[in-house]
Scaffold this active site. Structure first.
Site, mmCIF file in Angstrom:
data_model
loop_
_atom_site.group_PDB
_atom_site.id
_atom_site.type_symbol
_atom_site.label_atom_id
_atom_site.label_comp_id
_atom_site.label_asym_id
_atom_site.label_seq_id
_atom_site.Cartn_x
_atom_site.Cartn_y
_atom_site.Cartn_z
ATOM 1 C CG HIS A 97 -2.003 -1.080 1.097
ATOM 2 N ND1 HIS A 97 -2.501 -1.554 -0.091
ATOM 3 C CD2 HIS A 97 -2.640 -1.782 2.085
ATOM 4 C CE1 HIS A 97 -3.410 -2.491 0.161
ATOM 5 N NE2 HIS A 97 -3.508 -2.656 1.447
ATOM 6 C CD GLU A 151 -8.146 -3.791 -0.238
ATOM 7 O OE1 GLU A 151 -7.064 -3.219 -0.496
ATOM 8 O OE2 GLU A 151 -8.223 -4.821 0.458
ATOM 9 C CG HIS A 153 -7.642 -1.090 2.831
ATOM 10 N ND1 HIS A 153 -8.283 -1.943 3.704
ATOM 11 C CD2 HIS A 153 -6.550 -1.750 2.389
ATOM 12 C CE1 HIS A 153 -7.594 -3.068 3.799
ATOM 13 N NE2 HIS A 153 -6.531 -2.977 2.996
#
Length: 361
Positions: free
Chosen positions: A111, A326, A187
């Site tokens: 991420h 996601e 998220h």
């Protein structure tokens, strides 16, 4: 019957440990659906949706204040980037040069690195569409050249829009002054029975995907996509998330549940919005559809939630207490030329759209 009136309002939401203020923007559809967005990380810190009886409750996991969001947590509600999901060993080569992103997850970059977009303060203002029958908020962020190891100065714009039907849309745009890689997503952790109400194993899930990406024990794709037919990864028709989560399949055993990318049916036309997922809670009657322009969807069933985090009401978030949906490009794409490209070059614009629809409202 009067036409629903969407509104957007802003208010302080506390300060970070270094004293910088965080603000919360509230989008309201006028029909019971409302969303809260923070300038910290572009976090969706609330999403209120009515049940079949018209009673609204938060359906995303949330924390009580700015300090709690600034502390380590599993990206609750955040915008993640510059590269959502994983890059193997935190390295990729672009135009002959190797770039290194700090590793944060079992030797891999996750991420966008430890100080990715989820930890940044974004600039927020009403979007141009706000007040035209919509509630719309635009967040902007400049990510500098070599920030977290990524090349190029990147200007990012994310717009959250809520319409009278209760659809929450997220539009992503980005431009760069040097070739780079970009993969943005949100998220949020969803529990349609209400945040902190227990696990989501009885929620039914349907995915518009015939294949998925098997991964190593460290969640890096093994390579080619594989058919879901005959496996616990077959969600082509709706069935409870918990039906096969403990089936003993090595992919599920290694991850402690689902944490995989499904390859969505391709659109009829490039950039076309199409349905990726349907999620439903039989108890409350809440239903959610996810529509996207992206090629994949990462489904994560909150496998590492352990009760150490709790919502403002004190209810702990236990294992499998939510599911993340996601929408994104595939993990480790910068190292996989056979995957859809995530390269963005000067003069090009990164664009992506995802909608969360609530057809029962």
């Amino acid at each position: 019957m009067s036409t629903p009136h969407c509104t957007l309002t802003g208010s302080p939401f506390g300060t970070l440990p270094d004293g910088r203020p965080v603000h919360r923007w509230r989008l309201d559809s006028g029909r019971g659906v409302g969303a809260d967005v923070l300038t910290l990380g572009g976090i969706v810190s609330g999403l209120r949706v009515p049940d079949r009886a018209g009673n609204a409750d938060d359906v995303v996991l949330r924390l009580s204040g700015a300090a709690q969001y600034a502390a380590p947590n599993p990206y609750l509600g955040a915008l993640v980037g510059r590269y959502g999901n994983r890059i193997a060993q935190g390295e990729f080569t672009l135009d002959g040069r190797t770039h290194r992103v700090p590793v944060t997850d079992r030797g891999h970059a996750l991420h966008g690195g430890p100080d990715g977009f989820h930890r940044q303060l974004w600039t927020a203002a009403p979007a141009a569409a706000n007040g035209t029958g919509l509630a719309a908020l635009t967040l902007q962020l400049h990510s500098g050249d070599e920030e977290m190891g990524f090349p190029g100065g990147l200007d990012v714009e994310v717009t959250y829009t809520l319409d009278p039907a209760g659809t929450l849309a997220v539009d992503y745009r980005a431009r760069t002054d040097r070739a780079t890689v970009v993969n943005l997503t949100n998220h949020s952790y969803f529990n349609l029975a209400g945040a902190g109400s227990g696990d989501v194993l009885a929620h039914t899930l349907e995915l518009a995907a015939d294949t998925y990406l098997p991964v190593t024990p460290e969640a890096i794709p093994l390579g080619p996509q594989e058919p879901v037919a005959g496996t616990p990864f077959d969600f082509r028709s709706a069935h409870p998330i918990g039906d096969r989560i403990a089936a003993g399949h090595p992919q599920l055993t290694d991850a402690g549940g689902y944490d995989h990318c499904w390859v969505l049916h391709p659109p009829a036309h490039r950039g076309e919005l199409r349905r990726a997922a349907r999620l439903a809670d039989p108890g409350s009657g809440r239903r959610m559809e996810v529509w996207t322009t992206e090629p994949g969807i990462q489904v994560y069933t909150g496998n590492t939630l352990d009760g150490s985090l709790a919502g403002p009401d004190g209810k702990p978030y236990e294992r499998h207490g939510a599911v993340c949906l996601e929408t994104q490009h595939f993990p480790d794409s910068p190292n996989r030329p056979e995957y859809p490209s995530t390269v963005l070059r000067p003069g090009e614009e990164y664009r992506s759209r995802t909608e969360f629809r609530f057809p029962h409202v």
